[in-house]
Design a protein around this motif. Sequence first.
Motif, PDB file in Angstrom:
ATOM      1  N   TRP A  97       4.525  10.568   1.614  1.00  0.00           N
ATOM      2  CA  TRP A  97       4.205  10.080   0.272  1.00  0.00           C
ATOM      3  C   TRP A  97       3.248   8.888   0.344  1.00  0.00           C
ATOM      4  N   VAL A  98       2.153   8.993  -0.397  1.00  0.00           N
ATOM      5  CA  VAL A  98       1.252   7.867  -0.630  1.00  0.00           C
ATOM      6  C   VAL A  98       1.564   7.306  -2.018  1.00  0.00           C
ATOM      7  N   TRP A  99       1.960   6.034  -2.062  1.00  0.00           N
ATOM      8  CA  TRP A  99       2.219   5.361  -3.339  1.00  0.00           C
ATOM      9  C   TRP A  99       0.869   4.921  -3.908  1.00  0.00           C
ATOM     10  N   MET A 159       9.060  -5.657  -2.092  1.00  0.00           N
ATOM     11  CA  MET A 159       9.417  -4.258  -2.303  1.00  0.00           C
ATOM     12  C   MET A 159       8.440  -3.338  -1.571  1.00  0.00           C
ATOM     13  N   LEU A 160       7.156  -3.644  -1.692  1.00  0.00           N
ATOM     14  CA  LEU A 160       6.151  -2.825  -1.015  1.00  0.00           C
ATOM     15  C   LEU A 160       6.313  -2.910   0.500  1.00  0.00           C
ATOM     16  N   TRP A 212       3.202   5.238   2.568  1.00  0.00           N
ATOM     17  CA  TRP A 212       1.837   4.719   2.619  1.00  0.00           C
ATOM     18  C   TRP A 212       1.560   3.949   1.332  1.00  0.00           C
ATOM     19  N   ILE A 213       1.120   2.716   1.462  1.00  0.00           N
ATOM     20  CA  ILE A 213       0.890   1.825   0.326  1.00  0.00           C
ATOM     21  C   ILE A 213      -0.602   1.823   0.008  1.00  0.00           C
ATOM     22  N   LYS A 258       0.235   0.567   7.446  1.00  0.00           N
ATOM     23  CA  LYS A 258       0.710   1.443   6.382  1.00  0.00           C
ATOM     24  C   LYS A 258      -0.077   1.294   5.088  1.00  0.00           C
ATOM     25  N   VAL A 259      -1.247   0.653   5.132  1.00  0.00           N
ATOM     26  CA  VAL A 259      -2.016   0.365   3.926  1.00  0.00           C
ATOM     27  C   VAL A 259      -3.251   1.261   3.845  1.00  0.00           C
ATOM     28  N   LEU A 260      -3.522   1.766   2.651  1.00  0.00           N
ATOM     29  CA  LEU A 260      -4.751   2.495   2.350  1.00  0.00           C
ATOM     30  C   LEU A 260      -5.524   1.718   1.289  1.00  0.00           C
ATOM     31  N   LEU A 261      -6.847   1.863   1.308  1.00  0.00           N
ATOM     32  CA  LEU A 261      -7.701   1.142   0.371  1.00  0.00           C
ATOM     33  C   LEU A 261      -8.616   2.103  -0.378  1.00  0.00           C
TER      34      LEU A 261
END
Length: 332
Positions: A220-222, A233-234, A243-244, A272-275
Amino acid sequence: MKTNIAWCFLFGIMVCPSVLHSQNDSIATVRGTISTNDLSLSLTHEHIMSNYGVSMDSTAFYDEKALFEQVVPYLKSLRQQGVRSVFDCTTAYFGRRVDLLEEISKRTDIHIIANTGFYGSANDRYIPQLAYEQPVEEIAQIWTNEFEEGIDGTKIKPGFIKLAFDSGSPSTIDLKLVEAGILTHLETGLTMAIHTGENRDAAQKTLSLLNKHQVSPSAWVWVHANKQEDNEMLFEMARLGTWISLDGVNPSNYKDYVDRLQKFKNDGLLKKVLLSHDGNGFPAGGAIRSFDAITQFLIPELKTEGFTENEIEQLTIENPKKAFTPVIRRSE
């Protein structure tokens, strides 16, 4: 293979570490399958074009001449800035046209990754009637068929699943579509990019459904996690595997994103971060909603603030590759 597992609880939901199955290193684009190593610098939430705002029976129609004249030069300029791949989040019934995406990709040499799924935000205005009438399993089969056979009579296959929640308490249809997405993931390994935004209740319900089907949060990508102000929370969600996706980068707010990325870095969670921008090259035929602030502003500012080349590559290259590699992500 069974292992000793440390159980983790969030929102009272038991979540297990992920176990990956059917690992491969390829992903479908509108011009065919490529190695995920070829994705390179990726924008993971953009719209090459969409018809948001028009009635559902009109969303598939574009002024193709105007579309190509506007979008092709823009994507060529992005390629000159280093962008190699764009994940297109325009869904079926919301303006998805994979035939046009294929032509744009050919003209620009940008990898474009199309999606399967239905868009549940916008007060459900782009959810087709069949989604209300058919059971979860049959909806999942529609999306699985697109993965196996191609979209809209083409040979073009989706590289991910796009879903969405509205604000407030999640509706029955939104939850139904997320569950269908989970079943599709279990058949295809496609990652689910779910428009969750600031909706804590939607995040809780997503975790619950993932747990029900023994699927890891790493499937899951949030999407629009930047709208959730609770960093702790994140962080906890990222530790579970989610994935944030920090979307919405633009020329006026990129320094805020640098500050937030520093917090993820301090917690060891850049991995775990996407931009992305949630930009749009042809929004209902209007002017471009730009998606170049990451290359033009954010990356230079990250360098100024001491982020290393490896950290920047992790955010823009390695994380998208890992997040969207098609693999069944089980919790066991």
